[in-house]
Design a protein around this motif. Structure first.
Motif, PDB file in Angstrom:
ATOM      1  N   PRO A 117      84.887  49.152  40.884  1.00 50.54           N
ATOM      2  CA  PRO A 117      84.805  49.445  42.324  1.00 50.54           C
ATOM      3  C   PRO A 117      83.425  49.911  42.795  1.00 50.54           C
ATOM      4  CG  PRO A 117      86.845  50.313  41.419  1.00 50.54           C
ATOM      5  CD  PRO A 117      86.036  49.828  40.250  1.00 50.54           C
ATOM      6  N   MET A 118      82.729  50.729  42.010  1.00 53.53           N
ATOM      7  CA  MET A 118      81.422  51.213  42.450  1.00 53.53           C
ATOM      8  C   MET A 118      80.406  50.076  42.527  1.00 53.53           C
ATOM      9  SD  MET A 118      80.982  54.945  40.643  1.00 53.53           S
ATOM     10  CE  MET A 118      79.407  55.182  41.458  1.00 53.53           C
ATOM     11  N   THR A 119      80.433  49.187  41.517  1.00 54.11           N
ATOM     12  CA  THR A 119      79.519  48.041  41.550  1.00 54.11           C
ATOM     13  C   THR A 119      79.893  47.102  42.683  1.00 54.11           C
ATOM     14  OG1 THR A 119      79.246  48.228  39.151  1.00 54.11           O
ATOM     15  CG2 THR A 119      78.508  46.193  40.179  1.00 54.11           C
ATOM     16  N   ALA A 120      81.192  46.940  42.919  1.00 57.36           N
ATOM     17  CA  ALA A 120      81.637  46.092  44.031  1.00 57.36           C
ATOM     18  C   ALA A 120      81.097  46.620  45.353  1.00 57.36           C
ATOM     19  CB  ALA A 120      83.159  46.031  44.062  1.00 57.36           C
ATOM     20  N   ALA A 121      81.110  47.950  45.522  1.00 62.70           N
ATOM     21  CA  ALA A 121      80.574  48.539  46.746  1.00 62.70           C
ATOM     22  C   ALA A 121      79.077  48.275  46.869  1.00 62.70           C
ATOM     23  CB  ALA A 121      80.850  50.043  46.767  1.00 62.70           C
ATOM     24  N   ALA A 122      78.375  48.332  45.733  1.00 65.42           N
ATOM     25  CA  ALA A 122      76.933  48.072  45.758  1.00 65.42           C
ATOM     26  C   ALA A 122      76.619  46.624  46.104  1.00 65.42           C
ATOM     27  CB  ALA A 122      76.315  48.432  44.404  1.00 65.42           C
ATOM     28  N   LEU A 123      77.570  45.727  45.873  1.00 66.81           N
ATOM     29  CA  LEU A 123      77.384  44.324  46.217  1.00 66.81           C
ATOM     30  C   LEU A 123      77.612  44.056  47.704  1.00 66.81           C
ATOM     31  CD1 LEU A 123      79.253  42.739  43.168  1.00 66.81           C
ATOM     32  CD2 LEU A 123      76.811  42.484  43.668  1.00 66.81           C
ATOM     33  N   SER A 124      78.050  45.088  48.427  1.00 60.80           N
ATOM     34  CA  SER A 124      78.320  44.947  49.865  1.00 60.80           C
ATOM     35  C   SER A 124      79.321  43.835  50.131  1.00 60.80           C
ATOM     36  CB  SER A 124      77.009  44.690  50.640  1.00 60.80           C
ATOM     37  OG  SER A 124      76.100  45.747  50.429  1.00 60.80           O
ATOM     38  N   ARG A 125      80.445  43.905  49.438  1.00 64.66           N
ATOM     39  CA  ARG A 125      81.467  42.876  49.567  1.00 64.66           C
ATOM     40  C   ARG A 125      82.081  42.836  50.961  1.00 64.66           C
ATOM     41  NH1 ARG A 125      84.389  40.529  45.710  1.00 64.66           N
ATOM     42  NH2 ARG A 125      86.394  41.047  46.654  1.00 64.66           N
ATOM     43  N   SER A 126      82.515  41.636  51.344  1.00 62.56           N
ATOM     44  CA  SER A 126      83.389  41.514  52.504  1.00 62.56           C
ATOM     45  C   SER A 126      84.813  41.829  52.051  1.00 62.56           C
ATOM     46  CB  SER A 126      83.297  40.108  53.101  1.00 62.56           C
ATOM     47  OG  SER A 126      83.702  39.132  52.160  1.00 62.56           O
ATOM     48  N   THR A 127      85.772  41.714  52.927  1.00 63.49           N
ATOM     49  CA  THR A 127      87.122  42.210  52.624  1.00 63.49           C
ATOM     50  C   THR A 127      87.823  41.446  51.515  1.00 63.49           C
ATOM     51  OG1 THR A 127      88.219  40.769  54.227  1.00 63.49           O
ATOM     52  CG2 THR A 127      87.368  42.885  55.029  1.00 63.49           C
ATOM     53  N   GLY A 128      87.665  40.125  51.462  1.00 62.13           N
ATOM     54  CA  GLY A 128      88.421  39.318  50.516  1.00 62.13           C
ATOM     55  C   GLY A 128      89.846  39.062  50.956  1.00 62.13           C
ATOM     56  N   HIS A 129      90.230  39.541  52.171  1.00 63.09           N
ATOM     57  CA  HIS A 129      91.576  39.269  52.675  1.00 63.09           C
ATOM     58  C   HIS A 129      91.753  37.762  52.854  1.00 63.09           C
ATOM     59  CE1 HIS A 129      91.601  43.575  54.521  1.00 63.09           C
ATOM     60  NE2 HIS A 129      91.887  43.574  53.229  1.00 63.09           N
ATOM     61  N   LEU A 130      92.970  37.285  52.621  1.00 62.27           N
ATOM     62  CA  LEU A 130      93.206  35.843  52.580  1.00 62.27           C
ATOM     63  C   LEU A 130      92.695  35.094  53.814  1.00 62.27           C
ATOM     64  CD1 LEU A 130      96.675  35.292  50.874  1.00 62.27           C
ATOM     65  CD2 LEU A 130      94.423  34.665  50.016  1.00 62.27           C
ATOM     66  N   PRO A 131      93.005  35.523  55.042  1.00 61.17           N
ATOM     67  CA  PRO A 131      92.505  34.757  56.198  1.00 61.17           C
ATOM     68  C   PRO A 131      90.976  34.717  56.250  1.00 61.17           C
ATOM     69  CG  PRO A 131      94.292  36.224  56.851  1.00 61.17           C
ATOM     70  CD  PRO A 131      93.896  36.626  55.462  1.00 61.17           C
ATOM     71  N   ASP A 132      90.339  35.868  55.968  1.00 63.39           N
ATOM     72  CA  ASP A 132      88.872  35.903  55.980  1.00 63.39           C
ATOM     73  C   ASP A 132      88.310  35.007  54.879  1.00 63.39           C
ATOM     74  OD1 ASP A 132      89.051  37.772  58.009  1.00 63.39           O
ATOM     75  OD2 ASP A 132      88.889  39.478  56.633  1.00 63.39           O
ATOM     76  N   PHE A 133      88.932  35.079  53.710  1.00 63.31           N
ATOM     77  CA  PHE A 133      88.470  34.289  52.576  1.00 63.31           C
ATOM     78  C   PHE A 133      88.597  32.799  52.874  1.00 63.31           C
ATOM     79  CE2 PHE A 133      89.555  32.324  48.377  1.00 63.31           C
ATOM     80  CZ  PHE A 133      88.310  32.459  47.798  1.00 63.31           C
ATOM     81  N   ALA A 134      89.740  32.381  53.403  1.00 61.79           N
ATOM     82  CA  ALA A 134      89.939  30.963  53.715  1.00 61.79           C
ATOM     83  C   ALA A 134      88.913  30.483  54.731  1.00 61.79           C
ATOM     84  CB  ALA A 134      91.358  30.742  54.244  1.00 61.79           C
ATOM     85  N   SER A 135      88.598  31.334  55.701  1.00 61.83           N
ATOM     86  CA  SER A 135      87.590  30.971  56.707  1.00 61.83           C
ATOM     87  C   SER A 135      86.218  30.818  56.080  1.00 61.83           C
ATOM     88  CB  SER A 135      87.551  32.037  57.798  1.00 61.83           C
ATOM     89  OG  SER A 135      86.555  31.760  58.748  1.00 61.83           O
ATOM     90  N   GLU A 136      85.873  31.696  55.134  1.00 59.65           N
ATOM     91  CA  GLU A 136      84.577  31.608  54.464  1.00 59.65           C
ATOM     92  C   GLU A 136      84.498  30.355  53.597  1.00 59.65           C
ATOM     93  OE1 GLU A 136      84.140  35.323  52.419  1.00 59.65           O
ATOM     94  OE2 GLU A 136      83.249  36.298  54.172  1.00 59.65           O
ATOM     95  N   VAL A 137      85.610  29.996  52.951  1.00 54.95           N
ATOM     96  CA  VAL A 137      85.628  28.770  52.151  1.00 54.95           C
ATOM     97  C   VAL A 137      85.371  27.563  53.049  1.00 54.95           C
ATOM     98  CG1 VAL A 137      87.043  27.247  50.716  1.00 54.95           C
ATOM     99  CG2 VAL A 137      87.134  29.727  50.371  1.00 54.95           C
ATOM    100  N   ALA A 138      86.026  27.533  54.195  1.00 54.49           N
ATOM    101  CA  ALA A 138      85.823  26.417  55.128  1.00 54.49           C
ATOM    102  C   ALA A 138      84.383  26.375  55.630  1.00 54.49           C
ATOM    103  CB  ALA A 138      86.800  26.533  56.297  1.00 54.49           C
ATOM    104  N   ASP A 139      83.813  27.548  55.903  1.00 51.63           N
ATOM    105  CA  ASP A 139      82.412  27.588  56.322  1.00 51.63           C
ATOM    106  C   ASP A 139      81.498  27.028  55.242  1.00 51.63           C
ATOM    107  OD1 ASP A 139      83.116  28.757  58.722  1.00 51.63           O
ATOM    108  OD2 ASP A 139      82.589  30.801  58.095  1.00 51.63           O
TER     109      ASP A 139
END
Length: 348
Positions: A118-140
Motif C-alpha cells: 500500500p505505501m508503494t502504491a500511494a507513492a505511485l499516485s494510483r488512480s482508483t482502479g474502480h471497474l467503471p474508471d478502469f474500463a474507461s481508461e482501457v478504452a482511452d
C-alpha cells in the motif's frame, strides 16, 4: 496426425536469487527469453511489480525493449501493466514506441492490481482502479493506439495507428467483466489466485460482446496461468519447487527477500504456523517429470476449455529454470517456428 496442443507461453517476473545482483537477474531473464524464442513458446510476458526484493520487473516497457533486441520471433508483452499506476496516454506512448521500433511483436496485458504494497502504491499516485474508471481508461488507451481520430487534440506519437493488441488480465470476476464488455481476450491469474477461476471464465464467456467498437476478438478467448517446474525426476522437481514455496511464505508473511535456495524439508526452516502459506496461492501447479506435467497441463486446459496456457517457473539456479522450460517444450511438442504455437496466431 495428432491434434496440435494449444500454445504455451512464458510469464517472467525477472526473479532475483539470494546473492544475485539486479543486473544479473535481468541478464538471466534475457537468457530465458532467448531460450523461449528458440524453443517455440508463443509469448513471453513480463509482469509489473514495484518495491520487490525478489522481482526486478518494475519497468516492464524498458525490459521488453531490452528483450526485443535479443529475440527474433516470440511475441513479447506485459502480463501486465497495472493501468491505475499509469496514464493511459503514457502507456500508449511506451508500447507504441516499442511497436514502432520492433514491429508487431507486442501484447499489452492490462490489470487493476497495484503490484506492490500500500505505501508503494500511494507513492505511485494510483488512480482508483474502480471497474467503471478502469474500463474507461482501457478504452482511452485503445483509442490512442488506434487509427488517427479526426479532430483529436491528444495523440500518442509514436503509438497512433500501431494497434498494439490488448489483453485483459484478472484474478477475480472484475477483470472478466471488463474483458467481456470490451470484447477483449482474457487471461486469468490462476498461478497465484485460483479461487475464482471457474466463475470468472464462465462470466466472461456468458457476457462476451463482439459487436462493440473496442472488440479485438470475435469470440471469447482465454488464457490461464500455471506454476510449472519440470525436472528429470519427481523427487528433484519437488526439491527444487521448495524455492517457490519459500517465496510464497515470504510474500504472505511480509518477509520480503530474494529467492531462497531449495531445502530438503520446509518444516526444517519454516515455523509450523507459516507452513500452510507454502501452498496458499500455488494450488494451480504442475511439478514433476515432463510426462507428468504435460498430462496435468492437458487436463487443466481441457477442464477449463482454454485457448492458451501461460506458465511461470521459479528456481534458485536460473539454469535449472531454463532446463525446465526446455524439457516442457520438448514434451509438449514445440519446435520453434511452424509448431503448435501458430494455432492461435489470429488472436495475437
Amino acid at each position: 496426425m495428432p491434434t496440435p496442443r494449444i500454445p504455451l507461453s512464458v510469464l517472467d517476473l525477472v526473479p532475483r536469487s539470494q546473492g544475485m545482483t539486479p543486473a544479473t537477474a535481468i541478464e538471466e531473464s534475457v537468457a530465458l527469453a532467448r531460450e523461449a524464442d528458440r524453443l517455440g513458446y508463443r509469448r513471453l510476458w513480463m509482469a509489473e511489480h514495484h518495491g520487490s526484493e525478489a522481482f526486478m520487473s518494475s519497468a516492464t516497457s524498458l525490459l521488453l525493449g531490452h528483450v526485443a533486441h535479443a529475440t527474433e520471433r516470440i511475441r513479447l508483452g506485459s502480463g501486465g501493466v497495472m493501468l491505475p499506476n499509469h496514464s493511459p496516454l503514457m502507456v500508449a506512448e511506451y508500447y507504441g514506441t516499442l511497436a514502432t521500433i520492433h514491429g508487431d511483436r507486442f501484447d499489452l496485458g492490462l490489470g487493476r492490481a497495484p503490484g506492490t504494497d500500500p505505501m508503494t502504491a500511494a507513492a505511485l499516485s494510483r488512480s482508483t482502479g474502480h471497474l467503471p474508471d478502469f474500463a474507461s481508461e482501457v478504452a482511452d488507451l485503445q483509442g490512442y493506439l488506434g487509427e488517427p481520430r479526426a479532430g483529436a487534440r491528444v495523440r500518442a506519437l509514436p503509438g497512433e495507428g500501431t494497434k498494439v493488441p490488448l489483453w485483459m488480465l484478472g484474478s477475480s470476476t472484475g477483470g472478466a467483466q471488463v474483458a467481456a464488455a470490451l470484447g477483449l481476450p482474457f487471461s486469468f491469474a490462476s498461478h497465484f489466485a485460483p479461487d475464482q477461476l471457474r466463475e470468472a471464465l464462465s462470466l466472461y464467456r456468458d457476457r462476451f460482446r463482439s459487436n462493440v467498437a473496442t472488440a479485438q476478438v470475435d469470440r471469447p478467448t482465454t488464457m490461464a496461468g500455471v506454476n510449472v517446474l519440470v525436472a528429470p525426476t519427481q523427487e528433484e522437481a519437488d526439491y527444487l519447487f521448495t524455492t517457490a514455496q519459500l517465496m510464497a511464505i515470504r510474500i504472505r508473511s511480509g518477509q520480503p527477500a530474494p529467492l531462497d535456495p531449495p531445502v530438503e524439508s520446509l518444516a526444517s526452516v519454516v515455523p509450523t504456523e507459516l507452513l500452510p502459506l507454502a501452498n496458499a496461492h500455488q494450488s494451480v501447479r504442475m511439478v514433476g517429470t515432463a510426462e507428468t506435467v504435460v498430462a496435468q497441463l492437458e487436463k487443466f486446459a481441457a477442464t477449463h476449455e482454454l485457448d492458451e496456457l501461460i506458465v511461470t517457473t521459479y528456481t534458485f539456479d536460473p539454469e535449472l529454470r531454463r532446463r525446465s522450460y526446455r524439457m516442457l517444450a520438448e514434451a509438449w511438442g514445440l519446435s520453434g517456428t511452424g509448431s503448435s504455437v501458430d494455432v492461435l496466431a489470429d488472436t495475437a
